[in-house]
Design an enzyme around this catalytic site. Structure first.
Site, PDB file in Angstrom:
ATOM      1  N   HIS A  58       3.034 -17.753  16.506  1.00 37.67           N
ATOM      2  CA  HIS A  58       1.927 -18.121  15.858  1.00 37.67           C
ATOM      3  C   HIS A  58       0.678 -17.188  15.708  1.00 37.67           C
ATOM      4  O   HIS A  58       0.242 -16.777  16.704  1.00 37.67           O
ATOM      5  CB  HIS A  58       1.712 -19.509  16.213  1.00 37.67           C
ATOM      6  CG  HIS A  58       2.800 -20.320  16.563  1.00 37.67           C
ATOM      7  ND1 HIS A  58       3.729 -20.595  15.740  1.00 37.67           N
ATOM      8  CD2 HIS A  58       3.275 -20.971  17.589  1.00 37.67           C
ATOM      9  CE1 HIS A  58       4.630 -21.584  16.296  1.00 37.67           C
ATOM     10  NE2 HIS A  58       4.428 -21.700  17.510  1.00 37.67           N
ATOM     11  N   HIS A  80       0.547  -5.067  12.482  1.00 35.45           N
ATOM     12  CA  HIS A  80      -0.103  -4.125  11.441  1.00 35.45           C
ATOM     13  C   HIS A  80       0.352  -2.531  11.553  1.00 35.45           C
ATOM     14  O   HIS A  80       0.087  -1.756  12.646  1.00 35.45           O
ATOM     15  CB  HIS A  80      -1.652  -4.112  11.444  1.00 35.45           C
ATOM     16  CG  HIS A  80      -2.314  -3.649   9.939  1.00 35.45           C
ATOM     17  ND1 HIS A  80      -2.196  -2.330   9.620  1.00 35.45           N
ATOM     18  CD2 HIS A  80      -2.827  -4.247   9.083  1.00 35.45           C
ATOM     19  CE1 HIS A  80      -2.563  -1.993   8.428  1.00 35.45           C
ATOM     20  NE2 HIS A  80      -3.056  -3.235   8.037  1.00 35.45           N
ATOM     21  N   GLU A 132       0.877  -1.205  -0.018  1.00 31.37           N
ATOM     22  CA  GLU A 132       0.072  -0.099  -0.172  1.00 31.37           C
ATOM     23  C   GLU A 132       0.787   1.350  -0.066  1.00 31.37           C
ATOM     24  O   GLU A 132       1.783   1.467   0.909  1.00 31.37           O
ATOM     25  CB  GLU A 132      -0.920   0.050   1.020  1.00 31.37           C
ATOM     26  CG  GLU A 132      -2.026  -1.072   0.955  1.00 31.37           C
ATOM     27  CD  GLU A 132      -3.119  -0.845   2.299  1.00 31.37           C
ATOM     28  OE1 GLU A 132      -3.098   0.327   2.861  1.00 31.37           O
ATOM     29  OE2 GLU A 132      -3.645  -2.000   2.619  1.00 31.37           O
ATOM     30  N   HIS A 171       1.683  -6.299   7.886  1.00 28.04           N
ATOM     31  CA  HIS A 171       1.328  -5.534   6.801  1.00 28.04           C
ATOM     32  C   HIS A 171       1.294  -3.981   7.246  1.00 28.04           C
ATOM     33  O   HIS A 171       1.377  -3.879   8.637  1.00 28.04           O
ATOM     34  CB  HIS A 171      -0.043  -5.766   6.529  1.00 28.04           C
ATOM     35  CG  HIS A 171      -0.993  -5.293   5.238  1.00 28.04           C
ATOM     36  ND1 HIS A 171      -1.815  -4.264   5.311  1.00 28.04           N
ATOM     37  CD2 HIS A 171      -0.185  -5.096   4.022  1.00 28.04           C
ATOM     38  CE1 HIS A 171      -2.060  -3.668   4.070  1.00 28.04           C
ATOM     39  NE2 HIS A 171      -1.109  -4.300   3.300  1.00 28.04           N
TER      40      HIS A 171
END
Length: 186
Positions: free
Chosen positions: A89, A94, A47, A72
């Site tokens: 895990h 973000h 992005e 992300h």
């Protein structure tokens, strides 16, 4: 799978790192030496900001990104995972987000729009967003930290918690060596 993003950025993976064949790395990503990226991890830097650019996602040397982790960032912001850190895990990191050196993030935790200082521990199923966790803090399992004021109730990391984090990091460092040795068997 290692692939480029729509801007044409391709991940840069150090030759000593191990990326599981089921993991997906897309875009402006830098993976440093001796990193372990486990099965089904997704690291995606694609992005852009209003200028059409983005900061990279950087995974520091000797860190491990375990099974099913998602990393992300929105609107071109960056994510940095420090050296020797463990993202356990199914966690989500973000960005924009900075994780310091020697940090342990427990299973199923979420970090969003925050920074986590060196040597801190975020235990399982916790959420940390919109704050700056100082170095050496311990965030207990299932905590929901949404501001710097919430941090006033958090204890310092104890040696027994740190030793657990260090053992996880060491185990995953050994996995890098083992999987690199047998990589042609996949």
């Amino acid at each position: 799978m290692i692939r480029r993003n729509p801007n044409g950025d391709t991940p840069q993976v150090h030759e000593t790192a191990f990326v599981d064949p089921t993991a997906i790395l897309c875009g402006k990503i830098i993976v440093e030496a001796n990193v372990f990226i486990g099965p089904y991890a997704v690291i995606r830097a694609d992005e852009v900001n209003s200028d059409g650019d983005m900061e990279p996602i950087v995974i520091g040397a000797d860190s491990n990104i375990q099974d099913g982790v998602v990393i992300h960032c929105k609107a071109g912001g960056g994510v940095t995972i420090g050296r020797g850190s463990s993202i356990a895990h199914r966690s989500i990191v973000h960005g924009p987000c900075t994780v310091g050196d020697g940090v342990f993030v427990g299973f199923n935790s979420v970090l969003f729009n925050c920074s986590v200082g060196d040597g801190s521990v975020v235990r399982h199923n916790s959420v940390v967003e919109g704050c700056d966790v100082p170095p050496g803090f311990y965030i207990p399992s299932t905590a929901n930290i949404r501001s710097n004021q919430d941090l006033e109730t958090i204890e310092r990391v104890t040696p027994d918690v740190s030793s657990f984090s260090e053992s996880v990091a060491q185990a995953n460092h050994e996995l890098v060596k083992g999987y690199k040795r047998i990589r042609n068997e996949f």
